[in-house]
Write a protein that holds these residues in place. Structure first.
Motif, PDB file in Angstrom:
ATOM      1  N   LEU A   1       8.832  -3.486  -4.143  1.00  0.00           N
ATOM      2  CA  LEU A   1       7.893  -4.389  -3.228  1.00  0.00           C
ATOM      3  C   LEU A   1       7.621  -3.405  -2.138  1.00  0.00           C
ATOM      4  CD1 LEU A   1       6.510  -6.969  -2.765  1.00  0.00           C
ATOM      5  CD2 LEU A   1       8.813  -7.492  -1.465  1.00  0.00           C
ATOM      6  N   LYS A   2       6.255  -2.585  -2.125  1.00  0.00           N
ATOM      7  CA  LYS A   2       5.916  -1.805  -1.004  1.00  0.00           C
ATOM      8  C   LYS A   2       5.510  -2.382   0.257  1.00  0.00           C
ATOM      9  CE  LYS A   2       2.282   1.846  -0.097  1.00  0.00           C
ATOM     10  NZ  LYS A   2       1.243   2.449  -0.571  1.00  0.00           N
ATOM     11  N   THR A   3       4.637  -3.304  -0.006  1.00  0.00           N
ATOM     12  CA  THR A   3       3.915  -3.947   1.056  1.00  0.00           C
ATOM     13  C   THR A   3       3.906  -5.443   1.083  1.00  0.00           C
ATOM     14  OG1 THR A   3       2.702  -2.049   1.257  1.00  0.00           O
ATOM     15  CG2 THR A   3       1.786  -4.094   2.565  1.00  0.00           C
ATOM     16  N   TRP A   4       4.026  -6.030   1.802  1.00  0.00           N
ATOM     17  CA  TRP A   4       3.993  -7.647   2.018  1.00  0.00           C
ATOM     18  C   TRP A   4       3.361  -8.160   3.077  1.00  0.00           C
ATOM     19  CZ3 TRP A   4       8.252 -11.879   0.557  1.00  0.00           C
ATOM     20  CH2 TRP A   4       7.752 -13.038   0.556  1.00  0.00           C
ATOM     21  N   ILE A   5       1.915  -8.111   3.322  1.00  0.00           N
ATOM     22  CA  ILE A   5       1.267  -8.594   4.359  1.00  0.00           C
ATOM     23  C   ILE A   5       1.227 -10.188   4.458  1.00  0.00           C
ATOM     24  CG2 ILE A   5      -0.603  -8.504   6.028  1.00  0.00           C
ATOM     25  CD1 ILE A   5      -0.613  -5.570   5.111  1.00  0.00           C
ATOM     26  N   HIS A   6       1.993 -11.012   4.749  1.00  0.00           N
ATOM     27  CA  HIS A   6       1.866 -12.452   4.794  1.00  0.00           C
ATOM     28  C   HIS A   6       0.293 -12.985   4.860  1.00  0.00           C
ATOM     29  CE1 HIS A   6       6.322 -12.802   4.086  1.00  0.00           C
ATOM     30  NE2 HIS A   6       6.256 -12.077   4.993  1.00  0.00           N
ATOM     31  N   ASP A   7      -0.153 -13.750   3.707  1.00  0.00           N
ATOM     32  CA  ASP A   7      -1.247 -14.379   3.732  1.00  0.00           C
ATOM     33  C   ASP A   7      -2.414 -13.476   3.641  1.00  0.00           C
ATOM     34  OD1 ASP A   7      -0.311 -17.071   4.291  1.00  0.00           O
ATOM     35  OD2 ASP A   7       0.043 -16.474   6.538  1.00  0.00           O
ATOM     36  N   LYS A   8      -2.205 -12.294   3.288  1.00  0.00           N
ATOM     37  CA  LYS A   8      -3.091 -11.091   3.049  1.00  0.00           C
ATOM     38  C   LYS A   8      -2.898 -10.456   1.541  1.00  0.00           C
ATOM     39  CE  LYS A   8      -5.692  -7.233   5.149  1.00  0.00           C
ATOM     40  NZ  LYS A   8      -5.700  -6.592   6.231  1.00  0.00           N
ATOM     41  N   LYS A   9      -1.742  -9.761   1.412  1.00  0.00           N
ATOM     42  CA  LYS A   9      -1.641  -9.134   0.138  1.00  0.00           C
ATOM     43  C   LYS A   9      -0.427  -8.489  -0.295  1.00  0.00           C
ATOM     44  CE  LYS A   9      -2.401  -4.522   2.305  1.00  0.00           C
ATOM     45  NZ  LYS A   9      -3.111  -3.304   2.284  1.00  0.00           N
ATOM     46  N   ILE A  10       0.086  -8.225  -1.626  1.00  0.00           N
ATOM     47  CA  ILE A  10       1.312  -7.560  -1.851  1.00  0.00           C
ATOM     48  C   ILE A  10       0.830  -6.415  -2.657  1.00  0.00           C
ATOM     49  CG2 ILE A  10       2.999  -7.922  -3.566  1.00  0.00           C
ATOM     50  CD1 ILE A  10       3.743 -10.685  -2.646  1.00  0.00           C
ATOM     51  N   GLU A  11       1.602  -5.348  -2.274  1.00  0.00           N
ATOM     52  CA  GLU A  11       1.430  -4.055  -3.051  1.00  0.00           C
ATOM     53  C   GLU A  11       2.730  -3.662  -3.903  1.00  0.00           C
ATOM     54  OE1 GLU A  11      -2.165  -2.134  -0.257  1.00  0.00           O
ATOM     55  OE2 GLU A  11      -0.059  -1.495   0.033  1.00  0.00           O
ATOM     56  N   LEU A  12       2.840  -3.284  -5.063  1.00  0.00           N
ATOM     57  CA  LEU A  12       3.884  -2.726  -5.856  1.00  0.00           C
ATOM     58  C   LEU A  12       3.686  -1.488  -6.150  1.00  0.00           C
ATOM     59  CD1 LEU A  12       4.460  -5.754  -8.301  1.00  0.00           C
ATOM     60  CD2 LEU A  12       5.141  -5.826  -5.818  1.00  0.00           C
ATOM     61  N   VAL A  13       4.741  -0.743  -6.223  1.00  0.00           N
ATOM     62  CA  VAL A  13       4.514   0.697  -6.601  1.00  0.00           C
ATOM     63  C   VAL A  13       5.945   1.099  -7.650  1.00  0.00           C
ATOM     64  CG1 VAL A  13       3.822   1.575  -4.492  1.00  0.00           C
ATOM     65  CG2 VAL A  13       6.117   1.633  -4.692  1.00  0.00           C
ATOM     66  N   LYS A  14       5.531   2.029  -8.543  1.00  0.00           N
ATOM     67  CA  LYS A  14       6.500   2.313  -9.443  1.00  0.00           C
ATOM     68  C   LYS A  14       7.969   2.522  -8.818  1.00  0.00           C
ATOM     69  CE  LYS A  14       7.457   5.607 -13.513  1.00  0.00           C
ATOM     70  NZ  LYS A  14       6.946   6.508 -14.138  1.00  0.00           N
ATOM     71  N   ASN A  15       9.126   1.969  -9.597  1.00  0.00           N
ATOM     72  CA  ASN A  15      10.359   2.103  -9.248  1.00  0.00           C
ATOM     73  C   ASN A  15      10.871   3.372 -10.016  1.00  0.00           C
ATOM     74  OD1 ASN A  15      13.007   1.960  -8.568  1.00  0.00           O
ATOM     75  ND2 ASN A  15      13.498   0.150  -9.395  1.00  0.00           N
ATOM     76  N   PRO A  16      11.306   4.509  -9.349  1.00  0.00           N
ATOM     77  CA  PRO A  16      11.839   5.735 -10.193  1.00  0.00           C
ATOM     78  C   PRO A  16      13.221   5.364 -10.728  1.00  0.00           C
ATOM     79  CG  PRO A  16      11.609   6.094  -7.791  1.00  0.00           C
ATOM     80  CD  PRO A  16      10.925   4.868  -7.776  1.00  0.00           C
ATOM     81  N   LYS A  17      14.077   4.545  -9.969  1.00  0.00           N
ATOM     82  CA  LYS A  17      14.959   4.177 -10.645  1.00  0.00           C
ATOM     83  C   LYS A  17      15.357   3.244 -11.586  1.00  0.00           C
ATOM     84  CE  LYS A  17      17.616   5.201  -6.165  1.00  0.00           C
ATOM     85  NZ  LYS A  17      16.138   5.496  -5.321  1.00  0.00           N
ATOM     86  N   TYR A  18      14.039   2.581 -12.122  1.00  0.00           N
ATOM     87  CA  TYR A  18      14.185   1.827 -13.142  1.00  0.00           C
ATOM     88  C   TYR A  18      14.401   2.508 -14.492  1.00  0.00           C
ATOM     89  CZ  TYR A  18      12.363  -1.824 -16.663  1.00  0.00           C
ATOM     90  OH  TYR A  18      12.323  -2.662 -17.611  1.00  0.00           O
ATOM     91  N   TRP A  19      15.244   1.824 -15.392  1.00  0.00           N
ATOM     92  CA  TRP A  19      16.040   2.325 -16.346  1.00  0.00           C
ATOM     93  C   TRP A  19      14.953   2.929 -17.590  1.00  0.00           C
ATOM     94  CZ3 TRP A  19      15.184   0.467 -21.248  1.00  0.00           C
ATOM     95  CH2 TRP A  19      14.786  -0.753 -21.567  1.00  0.00           C
ATOM     96  N   ASP A  20      13.757   2.255 -17.538  1.00  0.00           N
ATOM     97  CA  ASP A  20      12.904   2.659 -18.233  1.00  0.00           C
ATOM     98  C   ASP A  20      11.660   3.177 -17.729  1.00  0.00           C
ATOM     99  OD1 ASP A  20      11.911   3.112 -21.038  1.00  0.00           O
ATOM    100  OD2 ASP A  20      10.855   1.151 -21.317  1.00  0.00           O
ATOM    101  N   ALA A  21      11.792   3.795 -16.528  1.00  0.00           N
ATOM    102  CA  ALA A  21      10.696   4.325 -15.737  1.00  0.00           C
ATOM    103  C   ALA A  21       9.999   5.507 -16.476  1.00  0.00           C
ATOM    104  CB  ALA A  21      11.307   4.961 -14.536  1.00  0.00           C
ATOM    105  N   LYS A  22      10.195   6.101 -17.361  1.00  0.00           N
ATOM    106  CA  LYS A  22       9.562   7.245 -18.179  1.00  0.00           C
ATOM    107  C   LYS A  22       8.340   6.478 -18.755  1.00  0.00           C
ATOM    108  CE  LYS A  22      12.408   7.370 -22.455  1.00  0.00           C
ATOM    109  NZ  LYS A  22      13.228   6.219 -21.929  1.00  0.00           N
TER     110      LYS A  22
END
Length: 540
Positions: free
Chosen positions: A214-235
């Motif tokens: 969860l990179k950005t959560w501007i309430h009542d406007k937007k949410i931005e997600l970015v890739k999690n490099p620590k995720y077990w299947d990130a590759k």
């Protein structure tokens, strides 16, 4: 999801599938240099991103990408490894041992069995008043703990060591392993949650274990997600970012899609849907989900079953799907919608029972029932009747149509009240309504996900409905793995709902959506949920 639905339509398929769009204009599938996906999906602020509190499809969508449970679901809806690499089923299905993989939280902490035990007991803790606590009543002493009749240590979930989780159920439950893919059973980082109870309300404090951060959560406007490099299947995760702007207007979302600001549009304006489908600029799919109205059975006049039934019979569902919606929806004939299986008869549930609800209105019978109900209730006239709905053009059109039907067929004046999504859900929970719209997406592919909503005291039972006979049938269906016994009990329960009418189904969902040709690998689960984990963009 499966959760309360914010819009009049929601994506689905009876069988899971992956949306593979056509190749790029040059005929190739070359990966685009920029792997940023812009999704038109969210109409308003997600109420909660903590599994303890999230009950709606918008919150669930985000949580599915920033958190992960013990299992995930494959294209056929079967459980596959998630945080657990494998599981052993013992004692006739009453005990399950989950073996966790080496995985990390986004802050670097290891994901442990203790995180699951902590969160599941946190869900059940009566002090937390979680609406989804009932999804863990399958655990031994889960319901007893939630009702203050047992201690936390008595609950059937225990971390044997950091990588081994032992689960003991009250009764064998055929779908429990699949249920652990549902967001209410996701883990939370125990250390983080104990240190900061509000960790899930801000991007700066949010800690997840899913494929995205969860990179950005501007309430009542937007949410931005970015890739999690620590995720077990990130590759295998190719998207670097997913942008979810909050768009409250269908026309605005459509224009953003046309202009290229969005790569996906799932809120196609009703008046454009038929034309876009004909021109093959949009697609339609069916969803095992239901749009319905609920009556507050604790407030007059809807504390009377005959009055509830009168208002239900005065709705012309055929006219709504044909004249108001027109996107392939069908009138609901019962509480459980199309696409949900009857495991005893190997057919869809809707094919194995009579039509409890007629598509067309029956004004004469409705008026008769209303008069009888008012006499029973000692009412010489009705109090002001109001329909509550969350702000959305589709809900407004449906409410206006039903308002006119109740005026024409019952002679009743009806007030309409629209509220922002989060405020709307709060009012539902608190019982501040007479009639309210809702949509329900299945939490798992079984009739129970619709039928156990209405047990006495249920966390999502906003109708405040109570019937001991109904409760007993649901309990019977949950106490056995015998599909014949389970299905028979649930059919009888649905018959009681049709008689008591705490809710009145309106229609079975479809979804008209648009997806750019260069977007690949967008998955739609069996329950209708979107998953963008393995989506990617090719050259335009």
């Amino acid at each position: 999801m499966k959760k309360w639905v914010a819009t009049t339509t929601a994506i689905l398929m009876v069988l899971s599938m992956v949306l593979l769009a056509a190749c790029g204009k040059d005929g190739s599938n070359a990966m685009a240099e920029k792997q940023v996906l812009n999704v038109g999906f969210i109409s308003s602020e997600p109420p909660a991103l903590d599994p303890l509190k999230g009950t709606d499809e918008i919150s669930s969508l985000i949580m599915r990408h920033v958190l992960e449970g013990l299992v995930r679901l494959d294209e056929k809806g079967n459980p596959i490894p998630g945080m657990a690499t494998k599981w052993d089923v013992m004692d006739g299905g009453k005990k399950i041992i989950f073996h966790l993989r080496d995985a990390k939280w986004s802050n670097g902490d290891p994901v442990t069995a203790q995180d699951f035990e902590y969160q599941w007991k946190r869900m059940l803790d009566p002090k937390n008043a979680s609406e989804y606590a009932y999804q863990l009543f399958y655990l031994k002493n889960g319901e007893a703990y939630n009702q203050g009749k047992a201690k936390a240590e008595d609950v059937g979930v225990k971390a044997l060591d950091p990588k081994t989780l032992e689960v003991t159920l009250e009764s064998p439950t055929p779908y429990f392993i699949s249920l652990t893919a549902f967001h209410a059973l996701f883990p939370v980082n125990k250390k983080v949650a104990e240190k900061n109870p509000k960790w899930g309300t801000d991007a700066k404090t949010y800690v997840g274990n899913g494929p995205f951060l969860l990179k950005t959560w501007i309430h009542d406007k937007k949410i931005e997600l970015v890739k999690n490099p620590k995720y077990w299947d990130a590759k295998n995760v190719k998207l670097t970012q997913i942008n979810f702007p909050f768009i409250g207007d269908e026309q605005t979302e459509y224009q953003m899609y046309v202009s290229g600001s969005l790569d996906m549009n799932r809120n196609v304006p009703t008046d454009l849907a038929a034309k876009l489908l004909q021109e093959k600029k949009a697609k339609v799919i069916h969803q095992p989900s239901l749009y319905f109205y609920i009556f507050n059975t604790k407030k007059k006049p809807f504390d009377n079953a005959k009055i509830r039934k009168a208002f239900s019979m005065a709705i012309d569902r055929e006219a709504i799907v044909k004249n108001v919606l027109g996107q392939g929806q069908t009138p609901a004939t019962g509480w459980v919608p199309w696409g949900i299986p009857d495991f005893a008869q190997n057919k869809e549930w809707v094919q194995t029972h009579p039509s409890y609800i007629q598509p067309k209105a029956n004004p004469a019978e409705a008026k008769k029932l209303l008069q009888e109900g008012m006499k029973e209730a000692g009412l010489s006239q009705l109090p002001e009747i109001s329909i509550m709905y969350n702000t959305h053009e589709g809900h407004k059109k449906i409410a206006e149509a039903i308002q006119q039907m109740w005026k024409k067929n019952l002679g009743v004046d009806v007030k309409l009240t629209n509220l922002e999504w989060k405020v709307f859900l709060d009012n539902q929970t608190q019982g501040n309504f007479l009639v309210s719209r809702l949509g329900w997406i299945p939490d798992y592919m079984d009739p129970m996900t619709f039928l156990d909503l209405w047990v006495t005291g249920g966390g999502n039972n906003h109708a405040k409905y109570s019937n001991p006979q109904y409760d007993a049938l649901i309990k019977q269906a949950k106490s056995t793995a015998d599909q014949k016994v389970r299905m028979e009990a649930m059919h009888k329960a649905e018959e009681i709902l049709a008689r008591d009418v705490p809710v009145t189904p309106i229609y079975n969902y479809t979804q008209v959506y648009q997806l750019k040709d260069y977007v690949k690998g967008v998955k739609i689960e069996a329950d209708g949920s979107f998953t963008f984990t393995y989506a990617y963009l090719t050259e335009k």
